[in-house]
Design a protein around this motif. Structure first.
Motif, PDB file in Angstrom:
ATOM      1  N   ASP A  96      -3.653  -0.667  -1.976  1.00  0.00           N
ATOM      2  CA  ASP A  96      -2.569  -0.609  -0.988  1.00  0.00           C
ATOM      3  C   ASP A  96      -2.774  -1.621   0.135  1.00  0.00           C
ATOM      4  O   ASP A  96      -2.139  -1.532   1.181  1.00  0.00           O
ATOM      5  N   SER A  98      -5.267   4.258  -2.553  1.00  0.00           N
ATOM      6  CA  SER A  98      -3.953   4.561  -1.964  1.00  0.00           C
ATOM      7  C   SER A  98      -3.738   6.049  -1.694  1.00  0.00           C
ATOM      8  O   SER A  98      -2.960   6.407  -0.817  1.00  0.00           O
ATOM      9  N   SER A 127      -5.274  -2.035   2.100  1.00  0.00           N
ATOM     10  CA  SER A 127      -5.968  -1.523   3.301  1.00  0.00           C
ATOM     11  C   SER A 127      -7.076  -2.455   3.778  1.00  0.00           C
ATOM     12  O   SER A 127      -7.458  -2.418   4.945  1.00  0.00           O
TER      13      SER A 127
END
Ligand code: CP
Length: 290
Positions: free
Chosen positions: A184, A155, A186
C-alpha cells in the motif's frame, strides 16, 4: 480523551519515557493501584493483547473485569458508546477496547474514563508498537539508523501502519516487502532476499485472512515459497539481526515452524515485554503522566 489511543500525538521523548519505565518495571514492581478496577472490552478476538493487559492490571494490583460481547447487551443492539458509558457509570477506572472499526474511539469523545486502545481495524495498535520498540531498544540500545523491513500483509496490518509512522520519527530506516497485492506504499519496497540480507530487523506479519475481502492471489504454499521466512533465509541474515512477529503466527505460511523459536527470533520476548509496556502505560495514565 484520556488514555492511549494512538501514538501519533506522542513526542519521541514521551515514547522513550514509556519504554524506559517499562524496562524499570521489568526489574521489579509493586501492586501500587489496589482498589482500582478496569475492564477489557474486546469485540475482536485476541490472546496476547487482552490477556497481557489483564496480567499487567493484576501485577499492578488492579481488579480485572472480563467482558464477553457475545453474552452482553451488545447482542440486543447496545452501541459501543452505550457499553463504554455503562462501564464508566459503574465506576471503572479504565477500559481496554479492541474493535475492527478503524478509529472507533472517535465515537467515545464524551467519555471521561481512560480508554486504552487494544487495536482498531487496520489503523492503530499503540501498545504493540511500544512493545516492539522496547524489544528493539533492549537488543540494540538505540533506534537511530536501524534498518527494519515489515514483510507480508502490509495493507491489512495495524501493526505495520503504526510502527512505520513511529519508527521513522525515531530515525529508523523503514521498508516493506511481500506480495504486490499487499503493497500500500506505506514505505519503500525491498525484494525479500535483499531485505533479509541487509536489515537489522525482519518483522514478519501475519496474513490477516479474516480481513481479506477477496481470496489471496497466491496459494498458501506459493506464499510460503516466495515470502515465507525459512531457515535458508535466516542463514542469510546479518549476525546481529533479529526476527520479530506480532503473533499469532501462521506457521509454514509466513514463517517456518522451526524459525518461530530459533536463536534470532524475539517473538516470545515481544510477548513478555508487552506486559511491562502495558503496566507502564496504565500506571502513567492513572498517575496523570500520559
Ligand atoms: N499481537 C496481537 O495483537 O495479538 P492478539 O491478536 O492475540 O492480541
Amino acid at each position: 480523551m484520556r488514555g492511549l489511543l494512538t501514538l501519533h500525538d506522542l513526542s519521541q521523548e514521551k515514547i522513550k519515557e514509556i519504554i524506559n519505565y517499562a524496562l524499570k518495571l521489568k526489574g521489579g514492581f509493586s501492586k501500587k493501584y489496589e482498589g482500582k478496577k478496569m475492564a477489557t472490552l474486546f469485540f475482536e478476538n485476541s490472546t496476547r493483547t487482552q490477556y497481557s493487559f489483564q496480567v499487567a492490571m493484576l501485577n499492578l494490583g488492579i481488579k480485572v473485569i472480563s467482558f464477553n460481547a457475545s453474552v452482553s447487551s451488545v447482542q440486543k443492539g447496545e452501541t459501543l458508546y452505550d457499553t463504554v458509558r455503562t462501564f464508566e457509570a459503574l465506576g471503572l477506572d479504565g477500559v481496554v477496547i479492541r474493535s475492527s472499526i478503524d478509529n472507533y474511539f472517535k465515537q467515545l469523545e464524551n467519555i471521561k474514563m481512560p480508554i486504552f486502545n487494544g487495536g482498531d481495524g487496520a489503523s492503530n495498535h499503540p501498545t504493540q508498537c511500544l512493545l516492539d520498540l522496547m524489544t528493539i531498544y533492549e537488543e540494540f540500545g538505540h533506534f537511530e539508523g536501524l534498518k527494519v523491513c515489515m514483510v507480508g500483509d502490509i495493507s491489512h496490518s495495524r501493526v505495520a501502519h503504526g510502527n512505520i509512522e513511529v519508527m521513522k520519527r525515531l530515525g529508523m530506516e523503514c521498508y516493506i516487502s511481500g506480495p504486490e497485492e499487499f503493497n500500500d506504499g506505506s514505505a519503500p519496497h525491498l525484494e525479500f532476499e535483499e531485505a533479509v540480507k541487509s536489515c537489522d530487523i525482519i518483522m514478519m506479519l501475519r496474513c490477516q485472512f479474516e480481513r481479506h475481502k477477496e481470496k489471496m492471489n497466491l496459494s498458501e504454499k506459493e506464499y510460503f515459497n516466495l515470502y515465507g521466512l525459512d531457515m535458508n533465509k535466516v542463514n542469510m541474515m546479518k549476525d546481529k539481526a533479529i526476527i520479530m512477529h506480532p503473533a499469532p503466527v501462521n506457521r509454514n505460511i509466513e514463517i517456518a515452524d522451526d524459525v518461530v523459536e530459533c536463536n534470532k527470533s524475539r517473538i516470545y520476548k515481544q510477548m513478555t515485554n508487552g506486559v511491562y509496556i502495558r503496566m507502564a502505560v496504565i500506571s502513567m495514565v492513572l498517575d496523570g503522566d500520559l
